[in-house]
Design a protein around this motif. Structure first.
Motif, PDB file in Angstrom:
ATOM      1  N   SER A  30      58.627  -9.509  16.888  1.00 32.35           N
ATOM      2  CA  SER A  30      59.392  -8.893  17.688  1.00 32.35           C
ATOM      3  C   SER A  30      58.728  -7.707  18.410  1.00 32.35           C
ATOM      4  O   SER A  30      58.920  -7.324  19.625  1.00 32.35           O
ATOM      5  N   ASN A  53      57.849 -17.276  23.330  1.00 33.20           N
ATOM      6  CA  ASN A  53      58.588 -16.507  22.370  1.00 33.20           C
ATOM      7  C   ASN A  53      58.568 -17.374  21.005  1.00 33.20           C
ATOM      8  O   ASN A  53      59.133 -18.473  21.072  1.00 33.20           O
ATOM      9  N   THR A  55      60.056 -15.979  18.273  1.00 35.39           N
ATOM     10  CA  THR A  55      60.954 -15.803  17.262  1.00 35.39           C
ATOM     11  C   THR A  55      61.809 -16.924  16.933  1.00 35.39           C
ATOM     12  O   THR A  55      62.795 -16.675  16.066  1.00 35.39           O
TER      13      THR A  55
END
Length: 164
Positions: A30, A53, A55
């Motif tokens: 992050s 992304n 995550t």
């Protein structure tokens, strides 16, 4: 010999190791995502097709799948595609009993999966480098299908005449 304290060269190693052991990979990811957004402003993933992304909140998608909506991309299992000096590997999540009708085809630059992920469906994935037509192997390992391609050395040089 050095004018600085060796305990702090290149940094305090004992304190660094303590801090490193406490780090959470999701926090690091992050942080990197925030830095990238600040540096490149906005959606930086458009400038870097293999970034996304990481995550786990959304799928990063594979950049060469064609026009596929996000709902279809989230349902379709994404393969791991990587290369070494001699080979290109594709690792698909698939058990040997799940899909007996799977057919594999490929060109020099693309892998084509027929009846994957469902019957009467076709998936195409671009390969990171050209591969040879022969010598490809596929095998099931721990609920994954691993495909090994032999990389093609493109050392062919063509000379082009210039007309005056």
């Amino acid at each position: 010999m050095f004018p600085w304290n060796n305990n702090q060269f290149p940094f305090d190693q004992s304190g660094f190791m303590k801090h490193l052991n406490k780090m959470n990979p999701k926090d690091v990811e992050s942080y990197i995502q925030n830095v990238m957004k600040n540096v490149f402003s906005g959606d930086f993933t458009q400038g870097f097709p293999f970034q996304g992304n990481m995550t786990g909140n959304e799928t990063s998608g594979f950049p060469f799948q064609g026009d596929v909506s996000k709902s279809e991309t989230q349902m379709k299992p994404q393969p791991e595609i990587f290369e070494t000096n001699d080979f290109v590997y594709v690792k698909l999540p698939l058990s040997s009993k799940d899909n007996k009708n799977l057919k594999l085809q490929h060109t020099n630059h693309q892998l084509i999966l027929i009846n994957y992920p469902k019957e009467n469906e076709q998936s195409k994935y671009m390969l990171p480098s050209p591969v040879k037509r022969k010598g490809t192997r596929a095998r099931f390992l721990d609920d994954y299908l691993e495909i090994q391609f032999i990389r093609l050395d493109e050392s062919n040089i063509s000379e082009i005449d210039i007309s005056y």
